[in-house]
Design an enzyme around this catalytic site. Structure first.
Site, mmCIF file in Angstrom:
data_model
loop_
_atom_site.group_PDB
_atom_site.id
_atom_site.type_symbol
_atom_site.label_atom_id
_atom_site.label_comp_id
_atom_site.label_asym_id
_atom_site.label_seq_id
_atom_site.Cartn_x
_atom_site.Cartn_y
_atom_site.Cartn_z
ATOM 1 N N LYS A 189 12.875 -73.991 58.192
ATOM 2 C CA LYS A 189 12.053 -73.595 57.047
ATOM 3 C C LYS A 189 11.912 -72.080 57.022
ATOM 4 O O LYS A 189 11.509 -71.466 58.021
ATOM 5 C CB LYS A 189 10.658 -74.192 57.217
ATOM 6 C CG LYS A 189 10.320 -75.299 56.244
ATOM 7 C CD LYS A 189 8.945 -75.806 56.557
ATOM 8 C CE LYS A 189 8.315 -76.438 55.370
ATOM 9 N NZ LYS A 189 6.988 -76.969 55.699
HETATM 10 O O1 G3P Z 1 4.241 -79.094 52.920
HETATM 11 C C1 G3P Z 1 3.383 -78.033 52.684
HETATM 12 C C2 G3P Z 1 2.008 -78.400 53.036
HETATM 13 O O2 G3P Z 1 1.855 -78.574 54.418
HETATM 14 C C3 G3P Z 1 0.961 -77.506 52.489
HETATM 15 O O3 G3P Z 1 -0.073 -78.331 52.185
HETATM 16 O O4 G3P Z 1 -2.348 -78.963 51.569
HETATM 17 O O5 G3P Z 1 -1.936 -76.921 52.997
HETATM 18 O O6 G3P Z 1 -1.354 -76.910 50.589
HETATM 19 P P1 G3P Z 1 -1.523 -77.738 51.817
#
Ligand code: G3P
Length: 219
Positions: free
Chosen positions: A85
């Site tokens: 990533k």
């Molecule tokens: O896959 C990306 C994710 O981990 C981010 O999620 O909920 O932190 O925006 P969030």
């Protein structure tokens, strides 16, 4: 649309794997920290790879191009299923171009615009990850971005796959499927919420009671 789990928790990966419907995993440093940290990132990713036979994203933390290229090569060498990533900025894009030419599979992360997705696709990234929930958080419609990227990639036959990320609730998963995302990655709690419905529970209870009554079993 493939269903992936967005977690660095080995316990969650193991719990979800028994259903046979999760075909990949995404991790990031925040999820690694949330899972308790303490263990080497590589060890966590390798344990996940022993449970799920599919792509597993592991994130680079380097800030400059040479650092990213070197770190990505190292991470890609951990296991054949590991996808590296890399966030989309100028350094990230240059690193993605160089690494893709070497055959390193890249998941371009922190995508918040179709232009960023097109650049990553042109650079040879295997996946782009638009962050739906974080756009919703700032008053935009995150899923509109997924729709637009899918439309552009379809029109120009980009081989890059659209991975809807930052999904926060089960409706996001349905909307990602309708938008044409190739993959939806979600937290374990969202995955669990996908198969729950109060009417299913009530229906099962009633079938059980009626079945017992019909067979003469006292309920
Ligand atoms: O896959 C990306 C994710 O981990 C981010 O999620 O909920 O932190 O925006 P969030």
């Amino acid at each position: 649309m493939e269903l992936w789990l967005d977690t660095a928790s080995v316990d969650e990966v193991r719990a979800a794997s028994r259903f046979g419907v999760i075909s990949g995993i995404t991790t990031n440093p925040s999820l690694w920290a949330k899972s308790g940290g303490g263990r080497e990132y590589r060890d966590v990713v390798l344990e996940i790879a022993s449970i799920i036979d599919g792509p597993i994203s592991a994130e680079c933390l380097s800030q400059d191009v040479e650092g990213l290229v070197e770190e990505a090569r190292r991470i890609a060498g951990w296991h054949p299923n590991v996808v590296v990533k890399i966030p989309i900025d100028e350094n990230g894009l240059e690193a993605i171009s160089r690494l893709s030419r070497e055959g390193v599979k890249i998941n371009t992360t922190l995508i918040f615009s179709t232009n960023q997705a097109m650049l990553a696709g042109q650079a040879g990234a295997t996946y782009v990850s638009p962050f739906v929930g974080r756009l919703d958080d700032v008053g935009e419609e995150g899923m509109a971005l997924v729709r637009e990227i899918v439309e552009v990639f379809d029109r120009y036959n980009f081989p890059t796959r659209v991975l809807a990320a930052s999904l926060r609730h089960p409706r996001h998963v349905v909307e990602a499927a309708k938008a044409g995302a190739h993959i939806a990655t979600m937290p374990y709690a969202v995955f669990q919420a996908m198969f729950r419905h109060p009417l299913t529970d009530a229906g099962m209870k009633r079938f059980l009671e009626d079945g017992q009554r019909a067979s003469g079993v006292k309920v």
